[in-house]
Write a protein that holds these residues in place. Structure first.
Motif, PDB file in Angstrom:
ATOM      1  N   PHE A  91       0.830  -1.199   0.000  1.00  0.00           N
ATOM      2  CA  PHE A  91       0.000   0.000   0.000  1.00  0.00           C
ATOM      3  C   PHE A  91       0.869   1.255   0.000  1.00  0.00           C
ATOM      4  CE2 PHE A  91      -2.295   3.291   2.469  1.00  0.00           C
ATOM      5  CZ  PHE A  91      -3.391   3.468   1.646  1.00  0.00           C
ATOM      6  N   LEU A  92       1.926   1.244   0.802  1.00  0.00           N
ATOM      7  CA  LEU A  92       2.831   2.398   0.870  1.00  0.00           C
ATOM      8  C   LEU A  92       3.813   2.412  -0.295  1.00  0.00           C
ATOM      9  CD1 LEU A  92       3.606   2.410   4.707  1.00  0.00           C
ATOM     10  CD2 LEU A  92       1.949   3.816   3.471  1.00  0.00           C
ATOM     11  N   ILE A  93       4.313   1.246  -0.656  1.00  0.00           N
ATOM     12  CA  ILE A  93       5.266   1.168  -1.770  1.00  0.00           C
ATOM     13  C   ILE A  93       4.652   1.712  -3.057  1.00  0.00           C
ATOM     14  CG2 ILE A  93       6.495  -0.445  -3.294  1.00  0.00           C
ATOM     15  CD1 ILE A  93       6.960  -2.210  -0.811  1.00  0.00           C
ATOM     16  N   GLU A  94       3.373   1.400  -3.281  1.00  0.00           N
ATOM     17  CA  GLU A  94       2.685   1.855  -4.487  1.00  0.00           C
ATOM     18  C   GLU A  94       2.199   3.304  -4.373  1.00  0.00           C
ATOM     19  OE1 GLU A  94       2.486   0.181  -7.251  1.00  0.00           O
ATOM     20  OE2 GLU A  94       3.531  -1.546  -6.387  1.00  0.00           O
ATOM     21  N   GLY A  95       2.417   3.942  -3.225  1.00  0.00           N
ATOM     22  CA  GLY A  95       2.056   5.355  -3.054  1.00  0.00           C
ATOM     23  C   GLY A  95       0.564   5.614  -3.052  1.00  0.00           C
ATOM     24  N   ASN A  96      -0.196   4.740  -2.381  1.00  0.00           N
ATOM     25  CA  ASN A  96      -1.657   4.881  -2.382  1.00  0.00           C
ATOM     26  C   ASN A  96      -2.199   5.584  -1.135  1.00  0.00           C
ATOM     27  OD1 ASN A  96      -1.989   3.569  -4.873  1.00  0.00           O
ATOM     28  ND2 ASN A  96      -1.915   1.557  -3.883  1.00  0.00           N
ATOM     29  N   GLN A  97      -1.326   6.297  -0.423  1.00  0.00           N
ATOM     30  CA  GLN A  97      -1.734   6.933   0.843  1.00  0.00           C
ATOM     31  C   GLN A  97      -2.845   7.958   0.675  1.00  0.00           C
ATOM     32  OE1 GLN A  97       1.335   6.467  -0.409  1.00  0.00           O
ATOM     33  NE2 GLN A  97       2.921   6.764   1.123  1.00  0.00           N
ATOM     34  N   ASN A  98      -2.933   8.574  -0.492  1.00  0.00           N
ATOM     35  CA  ASN A  98      -3.931   9.630  -0.704  1.00  0.00           C
ATOM     36  C   ASN A  98      -5.169   9.141  -1.451  1.00  0.00           C
ATOM     37  OD1 ASN A  98      -2.312  11.687   0.507  1.00  0.00           O
ATOM     38  ND2 ASN A  98      -1.068  11.741  -1.353  1.00  0.00           N
ATOM     39  N   LYS A  99      -5.284   7.841  -1.617  1.00  0.00           N
ATOM     40  CA  LYS A  99      -6.438   7.291  -2.323  1.00  0.00           C
ATOM     41  C   LYS A  99      -7.471   6.799  -1.312  1.00  0.00           C
ATOM     42  CE  LYS A  99      -3.980   5.831  -6.493  1.00  0.00           C
ATOM     43  NZ  LYS A  99      -3.652   4.684  -7.384  1.00  0.00           N
ATOM     44  N   SER A 100      -8.649   7.398  -1.363  1.00  0.00           N
ATOM     45  CA  SER A 100      -9.718   6.988  -0.452  1.00  0.00           C
ATOM     46  C   SER A 100     -11.065   7.171  -1.132  1.00  0.00           C
ATOM     47  CB  SER A 100      -9.676   7.798   0.847  1.00  0.00           C
ATOM     48  OG  SER A 100      -9.831   9.173   0.564  1.00  0.00           O
ATOM     49  N   THR A 101     -12.046   6.446  -0.634  1.00  0.00           N
ATOM     50  CA  THR A 101     -13.396   6.533  -1.193  1.00  0.00           C
ATOM     51  C   THR A 101     -14.412   6.557  -0.053  1.00  0.00           C
ATOM     52  OG1 THR A 101     -13.675   4.126  -1.331  1.00  0.00           O
ATOM     53  CG2 THR A 101     -12.717   5.241  -3.258  1.00  0.00           C
ATOM     54  N   LEU A 102     -15.641   6.872  -0.412  1.00  0.00           N
ATOM     55  CA  LEU A 102     -16.756   6.852   0.532  1.00  0.00           C
ATOM     56  C   LEU A 102     -17.667   5.695   0.152  1.00  0.00           C
ATOM     57  CD1 LEU A 102     -18.405   8.167   2.841  1.00  0.00           C
ATOM     58  CD2 LEU A 102     -19.545   9.558   1.088  1.00  0.00           C
ATOM     59  N   GLU A 103     -17.801   4.724   1.058  1.00  0.00           N
ATOM     60  CA  GLU A 103     -18.647   3.543   0.825  1.00  0.00           C
ATOM     61  C   GLU A 103     -18.271   2.833  -0.482  1.00  0.00           C
ATOM     62  OE1 GLU A 103     -20.488   2.285   2.992  1.00  0.00           O
ATOM     63  OE2 GLU A 103     -21.059   3.877   4.382  1.00  0.00           O
ATOM     64  N   HIS A 104     -16.987   2.819  -0.807  1.00  0.00           N
ATOM     65  CA  HIS A 104     -16.473   2.133  -2.004  1.00  0.00           C
ATOM     66  C   HIS A 104     -17.050   2.698  -3.306  1.00  0.00           C
ATOM     67  CE1 HIS A 104     -14.378  -0.852   0.337  1.00  0.00           C
ATOM     68  NE2 HIS A 104     -15.481  -1.149   0.994  1.00  0.00           N
TER      69      HIS A 104
END
Length: 206
Positions: A91-104
């Motif tokens: 998750f961190l290696i791919e740089g996904n820290q700023n990716k988020s959703t609401l209820e998918h």
């Protein structure tokens, strides 16, 4: 009811956690908590919110119920400690820290994972301080919410209660003892296959 272990194939094109969603009903059945600013320095006796959510993203060896459709049979999935750790790292290696959703569903901006760790101590882990008694091997995250609408309309109202991961996993293939052939059985099958192959070769020569 079937119980399926999900794993990560690091060499796969799609594998690992793509985003973390804030949801009303987390699949792992553990809620996050909203942290307030600790009173290290008080300015004019005003406490401002840190606007940070802390909770479990994945818990190892926890059966999670799934049903693909109303007509299909339900089943359980789970993740091993090794898979949970690998998922947190990728998750961190791919740089996904700023990716988020609401209820998918709706993609959100202004939400960032600012802390990520695996619970390794039953007594002194940081999560214990906030009453989150997750089992060893759990993946914990702290998420900063710099989105005013999300904070006011979803977090403070209690509309969202926990984290839920979004990602790609594969099913682990496990053989039971009855699925493993004995040496005699394997030799017999090989001899039969040789006969079939030889017969086919003879047919082609004719």
């Amino acid at each position: 009811m079937r119980v399926i272990e999900l794993i990560i194939e690091e060499e796969g094109i799609f594998s690992g956690i793509e985003a973390i969603s804030i949801v009303d009903r987390p699949a792992i059945q553990e809620n996050f908590i909203a942290l307030s600013e600790e009173e290290r320095i008080k300015l004019a006796d005003v406490d401002t919110d840190k606007r940070i959510l802390m909770g479990a993203a994945l818990i190892p060896n926890k059966n999670i119920y799934r049903q693909d459709s109303e007509k299909s049979e339900g089943y359980y999935i789970y993740f091993s400690e090794e898979t949970v750790k690998k998922a947190s790292e990728l998750f961190l290696i791919e740089g996904n820290q700023n990716k988020s959703t609401l209820e998918h569903q709706a993609e959100l901006s202004g939400l960032s994972v600012v802390e990520s760790w695996i619970v390794e101590d039953e007594v002194h882990d940081k999560s214990r301080k906030y009453g989150l008694n997750m089992p060893l091997g759990s993946w914990m995250v702290s998420m900063k919410v710099n989105n005013e609408e999300v904070w006011q309309n979803y977090v403070k109202t209690g509309a969202v209660k926990g984290f839920s991961i979004e990602g790609y996993f594969s099913e682990a293939i496990k053989l039971s003892k009855k699925d493993v052939l004995s040496e005699d059985e394997a030799e017999y099958i090989l001899s039969e296959l040789k006969v079939i192959v030889q017969d086919k070769l003879n047919e082609l020569k004719q």
